[in-house]
Design an enzyme around this catalytic site. Structure first.
Site, PDB file in Angstrom:
ATOM      1  N   CYS A 119       0.828  -1.220   0.000  1.00 55.98           N
ATOM      2  CA  CYS A 119       0.000   0.000   0.000  1.00 55.98           C
ATOM      3  C   CYS A 119       0.858   1.264   0.000  1.00 55.98           C
ATOM      4  O   CYS A 119       0.356   2.354  -0.246  1.00 55.98           O
ATOM      5  CB  CYS A 119      -0.908   0.024   1.216  1.00 55.98           C
ATOM      6  SG  CYS A 119      -2.083  -1.321   1.281  1.00 55.98           S
ATOM      7  N   HIS A 137      -2.573   7.200   4.773  1.00 59.00           N
ATOM      8  CA  HIS A 137      -3.090   6.025   4.053  1.00 59.00           C
ATOM      9  C   HIS A 137      -4.487   5.705   4.572  1.00 59.00           C
ATOM     10  O   HIS A 137      -4.721   5.680   5.782  1.00 59.00           O
ATOM     11  CB  HIS A 137      -2.144   4.838   4.275  1.00 59.00           C
ATOM     12  CG  HIS A 137      -2.652   3.559   3.684  1.00 59.00           C
ATOM     13  ND1 HIS A 137      -3.192   3.488   2.429  1.00 59.00           N
ATOM     14  CD2 HIS A 137      -2.716   2.300   4.197  1.00 59.00           C
ATOM     15  CE1 HIS A 137      -3.559   2.240   2.182  1.00 59.00           C
ATOM     16  NE2 HIS A 137      -3.284   1.502   3.238  1.00 59.00           N
ATOM     17  N   ASN A 152      -9.939   0.495   1.676  1.00 64.75           N
ATOM     18  CA  ASN A 152      -8.498   0.607   1.486  1.00 64.75           C
ATOM     19  C   ASN A 152      -8.164   0.222   0.040  1.00 64.75           C
ATOM     20  O   ASN A 152      -8.264  -0.944  -0.331  1.00 64.75           O
ATOM     21  CB  ASN A 152      -7.805  -0.331   2.484  1.00 64.75           C
ATOM     22  CG  ASN A 152      -6.296  -0.319   2.377  1.00 64.75           C
ATOM     23  OD1 ASN A 152      -5.734   0.220   1.423  1.00 64.75           O
ATOM     24  ND2 ASN A 152      -5.640  -0.928   3.347  1.00 64.75           N
TER      25      ASN A 152
HETATM   26  O1  UT7 Z   1      -2.677  -1.218   4.265  1.00 67.44           O
HETATM   27  C1  UT7 Z   1      -2.647  -2.038   5.389  1.00 67.44           C
HETATM   28  C2  UT7 Z   1      -3.781  -2.981   5.299  1.00 67.44           C
HETATM   29  N1  UT7 Z   1      -4.237  -3.585   6.521  1.00 67.44           N
HETATM   30  C3  UT7 Z   1      -4.743  -2.916   7.589  1.00 67.44           C
HETATM   31  O2  UT7 Z   1      -4.765  -1.722   7.672  1.00 67.44           O
HETATM   32  C4  UT7 Z   1      -5.359  -3.751   8.677  1.00 67.44           C
HETATM   33  C5  UT7 Z   1      -5.082  -3.245  10.060  1.00 67.44           C
HETATM   34  N2  UT7 Z   1      -5.921  -3.935  11.035  1.00 67.44           N
HETATM   35  C6  UT7 Z   1      -7.213  -3.564  11.249  1.00 67.44           C
HETATM   36  O3  UT7 Z   1      -7.695  -2.617  10.656  1.00 67.44           O
HETATM   37  C7  UT7 Z   1      -7.996  -4.319  12.283  1.00 67.44           C
HETATM   38  O4  UT7 Z   1      -7.149  -5.209  12.968  1.00 67.44           O
HETATM   39  C8  UT7 Z   1      -9.197  -5.120  11.675  1.00 67.44           C
HETATM   40  C9  UT7 Z   1     -10.254  -4.140  11.179  1.00 67.44           C
HETATM   41  C10 UT7 Z   1      -8.724  -6.006  10.534  1.00 67.44           C
HETATM   42  C11 UT7 Z   1      -9.831  -6.013  12.747  1.00 67.44           C
HETATM   43  O5  UT7 Z   1     -10.261  -5.233  13.837  1.00 67.44           O
HETATM   44  P1  UT7 Z   1      -9.891  -5.673  15.311  1.00 67.44           P
HETATM   45  O6  UT7 Z   1     -10.549  -4.732  16.222  1.00 67.44           O
HETATM   46  O7  UT7 Z   1      -8.379  -5.786  15.394  1.00 67.44           O
HETATM   47  O8  UT7 Z   1     -10.570  -7.069  15.419  1.00 67.44           O
HETATM   48  P2  UT7 Z   1      -9.910  -8.482  15.727  1.00 67.44           P
HETATM   49  O9  UT7 Z   1      -9.063  -8.948  14.610  1.00 67.44           O
HETATM   50  O10 UT7 Z   1      -9.298  -8.409  17.093  1.00 67.44           O
HETATM   51  O11 UT7 Z   1     -11.202  -9.408  15.771  1.00 67.44           O
HETATM   52  C12 UT7 Z   1     -12.202  -9.255  16.775  1.00 67.44           C
HETATM   53  C13 UT7 Z   1     -13.325 -10.230  16.486  1.00 67.44           C
HETATM   54  C14 UT7 Z   1     -12.835 -11.645  16.213  1.00 67.44           C
HETATM   55  O12 UT7 Z   1     -13.741 -12.522  16.799  1.00 67.44           O
HETATM   56  P3  UT7 Z   1     -13.380 -13.226  18.206  1.00 67.44           P
HETATM   57  O13 UT7 Z   1     -12.110 -13.982  17.948  1.00 67.44           O
HETATM   58  O14 UT7 Z   1     -13.203 -12.100  19.174  1.00 67.44           O
HETATM   59  O15 UT7 Z   1     -14.582 -14.088  18.454  1.00 67.44           O
HETATM   60  C15 UT7 Z   1     -12.923 -11.790  14.708  1.00 67.44           C
HETATM   61  O16 UT7 Z   1     -13.137 -13.114  14.294  1.00 67.44           O
HETATM   62  O17 UT7 Z   1     -14.022  -9.838  15.305  1.00 67.44           O
HETATM   63  C16 UT7 Z   1     -14.131 -10.955  14.408  1.00 67.44           C
HETATM   64  N3  UT7 Z   1     -14.177 -10.441  13.044  1.00 67.44           N
HETATM   65  C17 UT7 Z   1     -15.313 -10.052  12.458  1.00 67.44           C
HETATM   66  N4  UT7 Z   1     -16.590 -10.040  12.870  1.00 67.44           N
HETATM   67  C18 UT7 Z   1     -17.527  -9.580  12.033  1.00 67.44           C
HETATM   68  C19 UT7 Z   1     -13.152 -10.253  12.188  1.00 67.44           C
HETATM   69  N5  UT7 Z   1     -13.603  -9.735  11.034  1.00 67.44           N
HETATM   70  C20 UT7 Z   1     -14.954  -9.618  11.173  1.00 67.44           C
HETATM   71  C21 UT7 Z   1     -15.973  -9.142  10.342  1.00 67.44           C
HETATM   72  N6  UT7 Z   1     -17.238  -9.138  10.803  1.00 67.44           N
HETATM   73  N7  UT7 Z   1     -15.736  -8.673   9.087  1.00 67.44           N
END
Ligand code: UT7
Length: 331
Positions: free
Chosen positions: A120, A253, A283
């Site tokens: 990115c 970004h 993104n």
């Molecule tokens: O250019 C760089 C590209 N990448 C990024 O910028 C990504 C950077 N990371 C993020 O933006 C965040 O980490 C995410 C948006 C990807 C995830 O948010 P988070 O607050 O870190 O959530 P998490 O990964 O800690 O997941 C929390 C829960 C999990 O469930 P459990 O394990 O707590 O039961 C996930 O399975 O949310 C669940 N989950 C979802 N639930 C509903 C993950 N994705 C989804 C979804 N819908 N789309």
């Protein structure tokens, strides 16, 4: 790598364009594809919808209108360009490069044209490279393109990545100018974090691997993003002898509203100076910063004299910042 560039050469952006595909994919649409909800996506990312390329569209199709707008704004045609760099991780194909494809479509017959891959952050790397080539006397007028069609490489069954990304492209023309444009760049890469955002089966390492979809450790990338957006911005400002109070327009970004809010608060930049369009585009990887710049120009925020801070970050893990005074006046 950090640099202030050559003080005897002034290089600026003289044209800017962006393009996103027509088709909108909303959070409601995603609810029908994977186990997710509008509430979760809005709360964790701030993304409402993203644009998705039509089946017939490849990167060069999205980038071409952006390049044409940028050239028209600069008062140039393809023939005037002698360097064309496309930052992307989703070129039309590995070769010919999308740079060469675009050069042909634009009639840029005198241009060196190629692709650059820095996740990115690609657009920021390409900007710095274009600056360096012009400052070094190797080029006169560069077309710098950033864009991706990430929808092609997403796993459409993986809710943790599917909801984040969209398709889009942008382009700028770089030229020497009478006024100071770019003051400093700061670029970096930490390959030890590469395992947190990767595409198996996409190159010579795992060539026969059937798995050719994006994989991401969201929490690790989140931690990296919130740290690096702040560090890189501070480093480039320090090198240029500027402070955050001087910054009129901040273009981070567009990965996630939470990441942008975190960086903005930590840096202490008032929210009215921050450009955010991730809510409508998701993104778009290398398209993210030029799409946001074009939006700031369209809504009148990018006026001549404004100090603009841009910071990208992404796969690699990579990052890159630039500080410039905007010089282009668009009536
Ligand atoms: O250019 C760089 C590209 N990448 C990024 O910028 C990504 C950077 N990371 C993020 O933006 C965040 O980490 C995410 C948006 C990807 C995830 O948010 P988070 O607050 O870190 O959530 P998490 O990964 O800690 O997941 C929390 C829960 C999990 O469930 P459990 O394990 O707590 O039961 C996930 O399975 O949310 C669940 N989950 C979802 N639930 C509903 C993950 N994705 C989804 C979804 N819908 N789309």
């Amino acid at each position: 790598m950090i640099g202030t560039g050559r003080s005897d050469v002034q290089i600026t952006i003289t044209g800017l364009g962006a393009h996103a595909p027509e088709r909108r994919l909303t959070n409601d649409d995603l609810e029908k594809l994977v186990d997710t909800s509008n509430e979760w996506i809005m709360e964790r990312t701030g993304i409402r919808e993203r644009r998705i390329a039509a089946e017939s569209e490849a990167l060069s199709d999205l980038a071409l209108p952006a390049c044409e707008t940028a050239l028209a704004q600069a008062g140039l045609t393809g023939k005037d360009i002698d360097l064309l760099i496309v930052a992307t991780v989703t070129p039309d194909m590995a070769f010919p490069s999308t740079g060469a494809i675009l050069a042909d479509k634009l009639g840029a017959v005198d241009a060196a044209a190629y692709d650059l891959s820095a996740g990115c952050t690609g657009f920021m790397y390409a900007l710095a490279q274009g600056y360096g080539m012009i400052a070094g006397g190797l080029a006169q007028r560069a077309l710098i393109v950033g864009g991706d069609v990430l929808s092609r490489i997403l796993d459409w069954t993986d809710r943790s990545t599917l909801v984040l990304f969209g398709d889009g492209a942008g382009a700028v023309v770089l030229e020497q100018s009478d006024e100071p444009g770019f003051f400093a760049f700061e670029l970096g890469a930490d390959g030890s974090g590469g395992e947190h955002l990767w595409l198996p089966g996409s190159g010579s390492r795992l060539f026969d691997d059937a798995d050719k979809r994006v994989k991401m450790n969201g929490r690790e990338v989140f931690k990296f993003a919130t740290r690096i957006l702040v560090q890189s911005a501070q480093a480039v400002l320090e090198r240029a002898g500027s402070t955050l109070d001087d910054v009129d327009v901040y273009v981070p970004h567009q990965a996630n509203v939470r990441i942008i809010d975190h960086a903005t608060k930590k840096l202490g930049i008032p929210s009215e100076r921050v450009v955010i369009n991730v809510d409508r585009y998701g993104n778009t990887s290398s398209g993210s910063i030029p799409l946001a710049l074009a939006e700031a120009q369209a809504d009148g925020r990018l006026q001549p004299g404004k100090l603009v801070l841009m910071t990208g970050m992404g796969a690699g893990l990579t990052w890159g910042s630039a500080l410039m005074r905007w010089t282009k006046d668009v009536p």
